[in-house]
Design an enzyme around this catalytic site. Sequence first.
Site, short mmCIF file in Angstrom:
data_model
loop_
_atom_site.label_atom_id
_atom_site.label_comp_id
_atom_site.label_asym_id
_atom_site.label_seq_id
_atom_site.Cartn_x
_atom_site.Cartn_y
_atom_site.Cartn_z
N PRO A 74 0.82 -1.21 0.00
CA PRO A 74 0.00 0.00 0.00
C PRO A 74 0.85 1.26 0.00
CG PRO A 74 -0.01 -1.02 2.17
CD PRO A 74 0.69 -1.98 1.25
N THR A 75 0.60 2.13 -0.96
CA THR A 75 1.23 3.45 -1.03
C THR A 75 0.14 4.46 -1.37
OG1 THR A 75 1.84 2.93 -3.32
CG2 THR A 75 3.56 2.72 -1.64
N ALA A 76 0.31 5.68 -0.90
CA ALA A 76 -0.76 6.67 -1.00
C ALA A 76 -0.67 7.48 -2.29
CB ALA A 76 -0.68 7.63 0.20
N LEU A 130 -6.15 -0.49 5.95
CA LEU A 130 -6.72 0.59 6.73
C LEU A 130 -6.01 0.72 8.07
CD1 LEU A 130 -10.11 -0.37 8.40
CD2 LEU A 130 -8.69 -2.06 7.28
N LYS A 225 -0.18 -5.58 9.68
CA LYS A 225 1.00 -5.03 9.02
C LYS A 225 1.72 -4.04 9.93
CE LYS A 225 2.36 -2.52 4.82
NZ LYS A 225 3.09 -1.41 5.46
N HIS A 249 7.19 0.39 7.77
CA HIS A 249 6.47 1.44 7.03
C HIS A 249 7.38 2.11 6.02
CE1 HIS A 249 2.41 3.34 7.57
NE2 HIS A 249 2.92 4.19 6.68
N ASP A 280 7.83 -6.28 3.77
CA ASP A 280 8.05 -5.18 2.84
C ASP A 280 9.10 -4.24 3.41
OD1 ASP A 280 6.92 -2.95 4.33
OD2 ASP A 280 4.94 -3.49 3.63
#
Length: 356
Positions: A74-76, A130, A225, A249, A280
């Site tokens: 997930p990346t924004a 989320l 995560k 993160h 990750d």
Amino acid sequence: MTLRELHDAARAALDPVTYDYVAGGAGEERVLAANERAFDRYALLPRVLCGSETRDTAVDLPGAPGASPVVVAPTAFHRLAHRHGERATARAAAAEGAVLVTGTAATTAVAGVVAAARGTAADPAVWFQLYPHPRRDVTEALVRRAEDAGCTALVLTVDSPVFGRHTRDLRNGFTDLPPGYAAENMRGLPGAPPGRPAAITMSPAVSWRDIDRTRRMTALPVLVKGVLHPRDALLAVEHGAAGVIVSNHGGRQCDTVPAAVDCLPAVARAVAGRVPVLLDGGVRRGGDIAVALALGASAVGVGRPVVWGLAAEGEAGVRRVLAALRDEYDHTLALCGGRRNTDLTGDMVVRREETW
């Protein structure tokens, strides 16, 4: 183009403030750099005379049977990188058989992301990431949206009790999205201003009870995560997590933690095969994937390289990144005498400074 060349092309294409947002990390960015450097400390000891002309690199993940071992982390704010944003990323991931983890901070709502993936593959795997919200009704509303969209798993990010301090963003004055962009999944939530998205809210008071509540909200598998400590990995399993993701993160939260891959072996030992362990942070080549799988991961997540591919070449660039990593990994597996992912074992990984 190599991944390095895609990065350079993306840097040239992006507004410098956007580039710094994606490329940057927390504090002095020591952890950001350490994530990549850590892989250089590991070497593989190949086995010989035990390989195969073809290899099976598929892995069964929660809600994603037979997936690629390369997951889109997930990346924004993908629309800052390319006008087609998360839709282009979704189409590319589906075409390459990779799980896409789309996030709360996406600039395309989750329903649009899943629809784009379904336009490319018959049964794509899209997970929804989320942050546990301090308001239960907000978390539940996001869970329902993910379910209604067709997501196959949830990913709870638990390493963000507060926002990380990003020096580059503070220097650039990047505190909000430009006009016309928003975290679209935050629209219409309880407490949100009419017609405007609610803020993404962190809380240091979030606890394992919130993980339990989220699990009770849904029948979807829930992965946790942001785990680095093996005791937390064990707690995640005890609280019903369907998977554990070892992550710092991407170096964007605490700038004094270890590189993610250095935490992987202890977490894998604690989990002891009861659920999949993913990693990750710092994965940039097929050999990195092989090291991670040998150290106990079932799959790896890749974040920034995907954004570089998106910025440089759109959907085609993301496909290029995923295909390159997959093919490099398959090649490394062959060179190590492996037929399948599980043929990579811990005794095949050594520290480069060790003498044999």
